[in-house]
Design a protein around this motif. Structure first.
Motif, PDB file in Angstrom:
ATOM      1  N   TRP A 128       0.834  -1.198   0.000  1.00 18.77           N
ATOM      2  CA  TRP A 128       0.000   0.000   0.000  1.00 18.77           C
ATOM      3  C   TRP A 128       0.873   1.254   0.000  1.00 18.77           C
ATOM      4  CZ3 TRP A 128      -4.338   2.050  -1.239  1.00 18.77           C
ATOM      5  CH2 TRP A 128      -4.774   3.240  -0.660  1.00 18.77           C
ATOM      6  N   LYS A 129       1.926   1.249   0.801  1.00 19.67           N
ATOM      7  CA  LYS A 129       2.868   2.370   0.865  1.00 19.67           C
ATOM      8  C   LYS A 129       4.260   1.826   1.153  1.00 19.67           C
ATOM      9  CE  LYS A 129       3.415   6.997   2.960  1.00 19.67           C
ATOM     10  NZ  LYS A 129       4.869   6.965   3.121  1.00 19.67           N
ATOM     11  N   ASN A 130       5.275   2.448   0.597  1.00 16.97           N
ATOM     12  CA  ASN A 130       6.659   2.058   0.847  1.00 16.97           C
ATOM     13  C   ASN A 130       7.381   3.182   1.572  1.00 16.97           C
ATOM     14  OD1 ASN A 130       6.645  -0.492  -0.500  1.00 16.97           O
ATOM     15  ND2 ASN A 130       6.711   0.576  -2.464  1.00 16.97           N
ATOM     16  N   ASP A 131       8.200   2.826   2.540  1.00 16.75           N
ATOM     17  CA  ASP A 131       8.959   3.802   3.305  1.00 16.75           C
ATOM     18  C   ASP A 131      10.438   3.440   3.265  1.00 16.75           C
ATOM     19  OD1 ASP A 131       6.744   5.412   4.257  1.00 16.75           O
ATOM     20  OD2 ASP A 131       6.213   3.731   5.544  1.00 16.75           O
ATOM     21  N   GLY A 132      11.264   4.313   3.823  1.00 15.69           N
ATOM     22  CA  GLY A 132      12.695   4.039   3.919  1.00 15.69           C
ATOM     23  C   GLY A 132      13.323   3.851   2.557  1.00 15.69           C
ATOM     24  N   THR A 133      14.137   2.818   2.437  1.00 19.49           N
ATOM     25  CA  THR A 133      14.846   2.574   1.180  1.00 19.49           C
ATOM     26  C   THR A 133      13.899   2.149   0.065  1.00 19.49           C
ATOM     27  OG1 THR A 133      15.299   0.277   1.835  1.00 19.49           O
ATOM     28  CG2 THR A 133      16.977   1.932   2.363  1.00 19.49           C
ATOM     29  N   GLU A 134      12.689   1.733   0.412  1.00 21.84           N
ATOM     30  CA  GLU A 134      11.707   1.322  -0.602  1.00 21.84           C
ATOM     31  C   GLU A 134      10.897   2.505  -1.119  1.00 21.84           C
ATOM     32  OE1 GLU A 134      10.972  -2.295  -1.578  1.00 21.84           O
ATOM     33  OE2 GLU A 134      13.066  -1.964  -1.038  1.00 21.84           O
ATOM     34  N   ASN A 135      11.047   3.658  -0.489  1.00 15.93           N
ATOM     35  CA  ASN A 135      10.300   4.821  -0.928  1.00 15.93           C
ATOM     36  C   ASN A 135      10.643   5.149  -2.377  1.00 15.93           C
ATOM     37  OD1 ASN A 135      10.472   8.150  -1.092  1.00 15.93           O
ATOM     38  ND2 ASN A 135       8.614   7.343  -0.190  1.00 15.93           N
ATOM     39  N   GLY A 136       9.635   5.415  -3.167  1.00 17.46           N
ATOM     40  CA  GLY A 136       9.832   5.671  -4.593  1.00 17.46           C
ATOM     41  C   GLY A 136       9.428   4.498  -5.457  1.00 17.46           C
ATOM     42  N   ARG A 137       9.346   3.303  -4.859  1.00 21.54           N
ATOM     43  CA  ARG A 137       8.854   2.153  -5.619  1.00 21.54           C
ATOM     44  C   ARG A 137       7.331   2.244  -5.764  1.00 21.54           C
ATOM     45  NH1 ARG A 137      11.963  -2.122  -6.775  1.00 21.54           N
ATOM     46  NH2 ARG A 137      14.033  -2.292  -5.860  1.00 21.54           N
ATOM     47  N   MET A 138       6.812   1.529  -6.733  1.00 17.95           N
ATOM     48  CA  MET A 138       5.383   1.567  -7.000  1.00 17.95           C
ATOM     49  C   MET A 138       4.589   0.970  -5.852  1.00 17.95           C
ATOM     50  SD  MET A 138       5.215   3.189  -9.725  1.00 17.95           S
ATOM     51  CE  MET A 138       6.377   3.706 -10.983  1.00 17.95           C
ATOM     52  N   THR A 139       3.416   1.536  -5.636  1.00 19.41           N
ATOM     53  CA  THR A 139       2.554   1.112  -4.536  1.00 19.41           C
ATOM     54  C   THR A 139       1.139   0.847  -5.033  1.00 19.41           C
ATOM     55  OG1 THR A 139       1.860   3.374  -4.036  1.00 19.41           O
ATOM     56  CG2 THR A 139       3.865   2.550  -2.915  1.00 19.41           C
ATOM     57  N   LYS A 140       0.379   0.177  -4.195  1.00 23.90           N
ATOM     58  CA  LYS A 140      -1.037  -0.049  -4.499  1.00 23.90           C
ATOM     59  C   LYS A 140      -1.791   1.266  -4.506  1.00 23.90           C
ATOM     60  CE  LYS A 140      -5.038  -2.847  -3.147  1.00 23.90           C
ATOM     61  NZ  LYS A 140      -5.556  -3.874  -2.191  1.00 23.90           N
ATOM     62  N   ALA A 141      -1.452   2.163  -3.593  1.00 22.80           N
ATOM     63  CA  ALA A 141      -2.100   3.474  -3.573  1.00 22.80           C
ATOM     64  C   ALA A 141      -1.868   4.210  -4.889  1.00 22.80           C
ATOM     65  CB  ALA A 141      -1.578   4.301  -2.399  1.00 22.80           C
TER      66      ALA A 141
END
Length: 581
Positions: free
Chosen positions: A210-223
């Motif tokens: 649904w949301k990515n944080d930290g080092t995963e921020n910027g990757r595609m999300t369900k939102a």
């Protein structure tokens, strides 16, 4: 080169271990997908080709910046370019009406969009290579494989979203292309292109976080997937494409539906409802709120919302690296274009009342930007979006938008502030993301779909637009508006909230706003009074008419979609030219 004729020899990863030509360097598909780290380079490469709205002036394996280092708002009613250099797309192609399917070599690449030389098919190509070979990766878990394949599908969906909005229906690649294939790629219809984008997003969404944080921020999300689905369905439901009256005499199945169906608005409304149902269940996204109920606090919240990485508002973020000089060309060129007075006048007084259309600039009854004590008199988003007379500019000085400033250049009386910011130091250590899709757009799109499907706004539609307004300290929208009045208020709110984020052009196109393409555009002639030439005490104003664009006299709705370059049509792989070109 034939746009769609690709092979492994077309893969130029820029990574030393892969080399320029994978086969010749030993980097076969087996090598590329021999480990998670190697395979991730392929997926990362697909990400790197996603659209980025700020002109970087750098190639780095990507297509050059659109409009010759200018911005899309410069061909809308929000911004005006006075850059008379040879590379300026707005001045050389759009304001004079010379844009077409045969662009001379001097201006080639300075269009808003040039099919065949943009990044989208590169993103699609790399994403399909990843999808088709992800099961080769031995150290990738099933769950991670499903998630990353879903990310690749969303990359493809974004790429086709850009192609749809600029070109209409386009050739749809549903696998990576083998060089031995028959190189015939017929143009898909408008409907087929919309449905394929939606299909990709529906396939991807269940496997994405649904949301990515930290080092995963910027990757595609369900939102992001659900929000993009709403954007595309809103585009498809809008009257330019969803009407019994063709938007152009030559409009065809490649560029619209050919009829009106209110259920298309319902599809958009249902997509909005699905997004907010998931948001209620999962949380973690919300409008960035002010830490204090002051003009400064509201403005800081708004800035953080669109500018800072890792926040709670950006649903899809694209990046172009960390180099400190990546925007140098943009920052240098920005003072040669600026917001129109038409745009500045959209922003209300600080109490939320409309700024009057008949404001007497030469004898103002109230100061239009700052009062005698230096307090802002207009709503916070104006000062974050536009540098107005009396503002601090990026070098720490008073913005040189007035005629007697030593560094003045003839302009509109305003500079773009959004993404540029007050001080150079504000950008230090903060590589700029491109907020490709933000939560406020989803909120306003949902409100619009409700208004159009139901024949007027309901409580939910008001709730969405009021939340966006309240975040910057503005009162609720007037209650009891009819469908048309609510639509106009909403389109204005989108311009105020999402200016310089590549929303306005597409709003004008999808609503067929010929009146906004042909209206007179204005600027301000500003003169500093008292003090010093670099720090006046006050200002005087004269409204001026900006040079008339060709559209004012020779408007043609063909401008709603870009022309396919004739060189692409002549390759005879399936392109049919857009209406009017």
């Amino acid at each position: 080169m034939l746009l769609l004729q690709v092979s492994c020899y077309d893969l130029r990863f820029g990574d030393a271990f892969l080399g320029e030509h994978p086969e010749s360097s030993g980097a076969t598909l087996d090598t590329m997908f021999s480990s998670t780290s190697n395979a991730d380079r392929v997926l990362t490469k697909a990400y790197s080709y996603l659209p980025y709205g700020l002109p970087t002036g750098k190639d780095n394996g990507h297509a050059y910046d659109k409009l010759g280092l200018n911005i899309l708002e410069s061909i809308s009613d929000l911004n005006y370019s006075r850059r008379n250099n040879p590379s300026d797309g707005p001045v050389n192609l759009y304001y004079n009406g010379t844009y077409g399917s045969n662009i001379g070599s001097d201006y080639r690449g300075t269009e808003a969009y040039r099919f065949g030389e943009e990044n989208e098919y590169s993103a699609i190509r790399y994403a399909w290579i990843y999808i088709e070979n992800a099961d080769r990766v031995p150290d990738l878990s099933s769950m991670d494989r499903q998630r990353k394949v879903a990310e690749a599908k969303m990359v493809i969906a974004i790429a086709y979203s850009e192609l749809l909005r600029y070109m209409g229906g386009v050739p749809l690649l549903k696998h990576s292309i083998d060089p031995n294939e028959d190189m015939t790629f017929p143009r898909a219809t408008f409907s087929e292109t919309v449905d394929y984008i939606v299909q990709l997003l529906d396939e991807a969404a269940p496997y994405l976080n649904w949301k990515n944080d930290g080092t995963e921020n910027g990757r595609m999300t369900k939102a992001g997937a659900l929000g993009l689905k709403l954007r595309i369905l809103l585009w498809a439901a809008s009257p330019t494409f969803n009407s019994d009256t063709p938007w152009h005499p030559e409009a065809d199945e490649y560029t619209c539906y050919g009829n009106y169906d209110v259920e298309r608005w319902k599809r958009a409304m249902d997509a909005g409802e699905a997004f907010f149902t998931e948001l209620d269940a999962n949380g973690r996204y919300q409008l960035t709120q002010a830490s204090e109920a002051t003009h400064k606090g509201y403005r800081a919240a708004f800035r953080s919302a669109y500018y800072d990485r890792g926040g709670t508002e950006v649903l899809i973020s694209t990046r172009r690296g960390y180099n400190s000089d990546i925007l140098d060309n943009f920052l240098t060129e920005a003072k040669y274009s600026g917001p129109t007075l038409n745009y500045v006048n959209m922003f209300s007084w600080d109490d939320g009342t409309d700024f009057p259309e008949d404001f007497d600039w030469e004898n103002p009854s109230r100061q239009p930007f700052y009062d005698a004590d230096g307090n802002p008199t207009r709503e916070p988003r104006l000062y974050e979006t536009c540098a107005v007379p009396g503002d601090t500019w990026r070098d720490g000085s008073v913005a040189p938008v007035y005629t007697n400033h030593p560094s003045y250049t003839v302009g509109t009386g305003f500079f773009q502030m959004k993404f540029i910011l007050n001080q150079d130091s504000d950008r230090e250590g903060k590589p700029v993301q491109w907020p490709y899709l933000r939560l406020p757009e989803v909120m306003l799109s949902y409100a619009e779909a409700i208004n159009e499907y139901n024949g007027g706004p309901d409580a939910t539609a008001y709730e969405q637009i009021n939340a966006v307004r309240n975040r910057v300290g503005l009162p609720d929208l007037q209650a009891g508006l009819g469908q048309k009045e609510f639509r106009e208020a909403l389109l204005r709110e989108r311009a105020l909230e999402l200016g310089y984020e590549e929303v306005r052009w597409f709003d004008l196109v999808r609503w067929g706003r010929s009146e906004d393409f042909t209206k007179k555009l204005y600027g301000l002639q500003v003169t500093g009074v008292g003090g010093t030439t670099t720090n006046p005490v006050s200002y005087t104003f004269i409204r001026t008419e900006l040079a008339t664009r060709n559209w004012a006299t020779y408007w043609d709705t063909k401008w709603y979609l870009a022309a396919f370059p004739q060189t692409e049509v002549d390759k005879d792989y399936g392109i049919v030219q857009n209406p009017g070109w």
